[in-house]
Design a protein around this motif. Structure first.
Motif, short mmCIF file in Angstrom:
data_model
loop_
_atom_site.label_atom_id
_atom_site.label_comp_id
_atom_site.label_asym_id
_atom_site.label_seq_id
_atom_site.Cartn_x
_atom_site.Cartn_y
_atom_site.Cartn_z
N ILE A 3 0.81 -1.21 0.00
CA ILE A 3 0.00 0.00 0.00
C ILE A 3 0.85 1.27 0.00
O ILE A 3 0.49 2.26 -0.63
CB ILE A 3 -1.01 -0.02 1.17
CG1 ILE A 3 -2.06 1.07 0.99
CG2 ILE A 3 -0.30 0.05 2.52
CD1 ILE A 3 -3.25 0.95 1.91
N ALA A 4 2.00 1.23 0.67
CA ALA A 4 2.87 2.41 0.70
C ALA A 4 3.42 2.72 -0.69
O ALA A 4 3.47 3.89 -1.09
CB ALA A 4 4.02 2.19 1.68
N GLU A 5 3.81 1.69 -1.44
CA GLU A 5 4.32 1.92 -2.79
C GLU A 5 3.21 2.42 -3.71
O GLU A 5 3.43 3.31 -4.53
CB GLU A 5 4.94 0.63 -3.36
CG GLU A 5 5.55 0.85 -4.73
CD GLU A 5 6.20 -0.39 -5.31
OE1 GLU A 5 6.64 -0.31 -6.48
OE2 GLU A 5 6.27 -1.43 -4.63
N LEU A 17 -6.70 5.05 -0.42
CA LEU A 17 -6.70 3.70 -0.98
C LEU A 17 -7.59 2.78 -0.15
O LEU A 17 -8.36 1.98 -0.70
CB LEU A 17 -5.28 3.16 -1.06
CG LEU A 17 -4.32 3.97 -1.95
CD1 LEU A 17 -2.91 3.41 -1.84
CD2 LEU A 17 -4.80 4.01 -3.38
N ARG A 18 -7.50 2.90 1.16
CA ARG A 18 -8.36 2.07 2.03
C ARG A 18 -9.83 2.43 1.84
O ARG A 18 -10.70 1.55 1.82
CB ARG A 18 -7.94 2.20 3.49
CG ARG A 18 -6.61 1.52 3.80
CD ARG A 18 -6.30 1.49 5.29
NE ARG A 18 -6.05 2.81 5.84
CZ ARG A 18 -4.88 3.43 5.85
NH1 ARG A 18 -3.80 2.83 5.33
NH2 ARG A 18 -4.75 4.64 6.37
N LEU A 25 -13.91 -0.19 -5.05
CA LEU A 25 -13.29 0.27 -6.30
C LEU A 25 -11.98 -0.44 -6.60
O LEU A 25 -11.61 -0.61 -7.76
CB LEU A 25 -13.07 1.79 -6.24
CG LEU A 25 -14.34 2.64 -6.11
CD1 LEU A 25 -13.98 4.09 -5.85
CD2 LEU A 25 -15.20 2.50 -7.34
N ILE A 26 -11.25 -0.78 -5.55
CA ILE A 26 -10.00 -1.53 -5.71
C ILE A 26 -10.01 -2.70 -4.73
O ILE A 26 -10.75 -2.67 -3.74
CB ILE A 26 -8.74 -0.65 -5.49
CG1 ILE A 26 -8.70 -0.07 -4.07
CG2 ILE A 26 -8.67 0.45 -6.55
CD1 ILE A 26 -7.42 0.67 -3.74
N LYS A 27 -9.19 -3.69 -5.04
CA LYS A 27 -9.11 -4.88 -4.17
C LYS A 27 -7.66 -5.27 -3.98
O LYS A 27 -6.91 -5.34 -4.95
CB LYS A 27 -9.85 -6.04 -4.81
CG LYS A 27 -11.32 -5.83 -4.95
CD LYS A 27 -11.99 -6.98 -5.65
CE LYS A 27 -13.44 -6.63 -5.91
NZ LYS A 27 -14.03 -7.37 -6.97
N PRO A 28 -7.26 -5.52 -2.73
CA PRO A 28 -5.90 -6.01 -2.51
C PRO A 28 -5.83 -7.46 -2.97
O PRO A 28 -6.84 -8.17 -3.02
CB PRO A 28 -5.71 -5.89 -1.01
CG PRO A 28 -7.08 -5.94 -0.43
CD PRO A 28 -7.99 -5.37 -1.47
N LEU A 43 -2.78 0.65 -10.39
CA LEU A 43 -2.41 2.02 -10.78
C LEU A 43 -3.28 2.50 -11.93
O LEU A 43 -3.69 3.67 -11.96
CB LEU A 43 -0.93 2.11 -11.12
CG LEU A 43 0.01 1.82 -9.94
CD1 LEU A 43 1.45 1.79 -10.42
CD2 LEU A 43 -0.18 2.85 -8.83
N ASP A 44 -3.60 1.61 -12.87
CA ASP A 44 -4.50 1.98 -13.97
C ASP A 44 -5.90 2.25 -13.44
O ASP A 44 -6.57 3.20 -13.86
CB ASP A 44 -4.55 0.87 -15.03
CG ASP A 44 -3.25 0.74 -15.80
OD1 ASP A 44 -2.49 1.73 -15.87
OD2 ASP A 44 -3.00 -0.35 -16.33
N THR A 45 -6.35 1.42 -12.50
CA THR A 45 -7.67 1.62 -11.90
C THR A 45 -7.72 2.96 -11.19
O THR A 45 -8.69 3.70 -11.31
CB THR A 45 -7.98 0.47 -10.92
OG1 THR A 45 -7.95 -0.77 -11.64
CG2 THR A 45 -9.34 0.66 -10.27
N LEU A 46 -6.68 3.29 -10.45
CA LEU A 46 -6.63 4.57 -9.75
C LEU A 46 -6.62 5.73 -10.73
O LEU A 46 -7.22 6.79 -10.46
CB LEU A 46 -5.43 4.62 -8.81
CG LEU A 46 -5.50 3.64 -7.64
CD1 LEU A 46 -4.15 3.61 -6.90
CD2 LEU A 46 -6.64 3.98 -6.70
#
Length: 135
Positions: A3-5, A17-18, A25-28, A43-46
């Protein structure tokens, strides 16, 4: 990527992000100790999320563009309607800007004597301007 990167590379706070994760919207893809890890495609999703927000889309509207498998399914008719709303708003704002510029530079002795300013006042008093901004 942890998550930091992702936060560093995307320019978004880890809390954002959380939040996006909470909104679906995103999933780890897993964890490295206590840190969430994400696939590089996040990164593309963001980037899509940022682009959508820049266009005035809500997170729910943006979320509707993502498929459960992480792909996209973009409703082109929705995007066209949104583009038309933005264009209509831009036209209304341009007209308001021109009216304000006229009022600022009007050669009439007072605004009460300016026919153009009086038309703007009547439109505002009737609610026509506010109604047009909501459309």
């Amino acid at each position: 990527m942890d998550i930091a990167e992702v936060a560093q590379r995307s320019g978004m706070a880890a809390s954002t992000l959380r939040y996006y994760e909470k909104k679906g919207l995103i999933k780890p893809v897993g964890r490295n100790g206590l840190r969430r890890t994400y696939a590089p495609g996040v990164l593309d999703t963001l980037a899509i999320i940022s682009l959508g927000q820049s266009a005035g889309l809500s997170l729910d509207e943006i979320g509707s563009m993502f498929t459960p498998d992480g792909g996209t399914s973009i409703d082109r008719a929705f995007l066209l309607a949104k583009a038309e709303q933005i264009e209509a708003l831009a036209k209304r704002l341009k007209a308001m800007s021109e009216g304000l510029r006229h009022a600022a530079a009007c050669p009439a002795p007072s605004h009460a004597e300016c026919p153009k300013f009086q038309r703007l006042l009547k439109a505002a008093a009737s609610g026509a301007i506010e109604r047009s901004l909501r459309m």
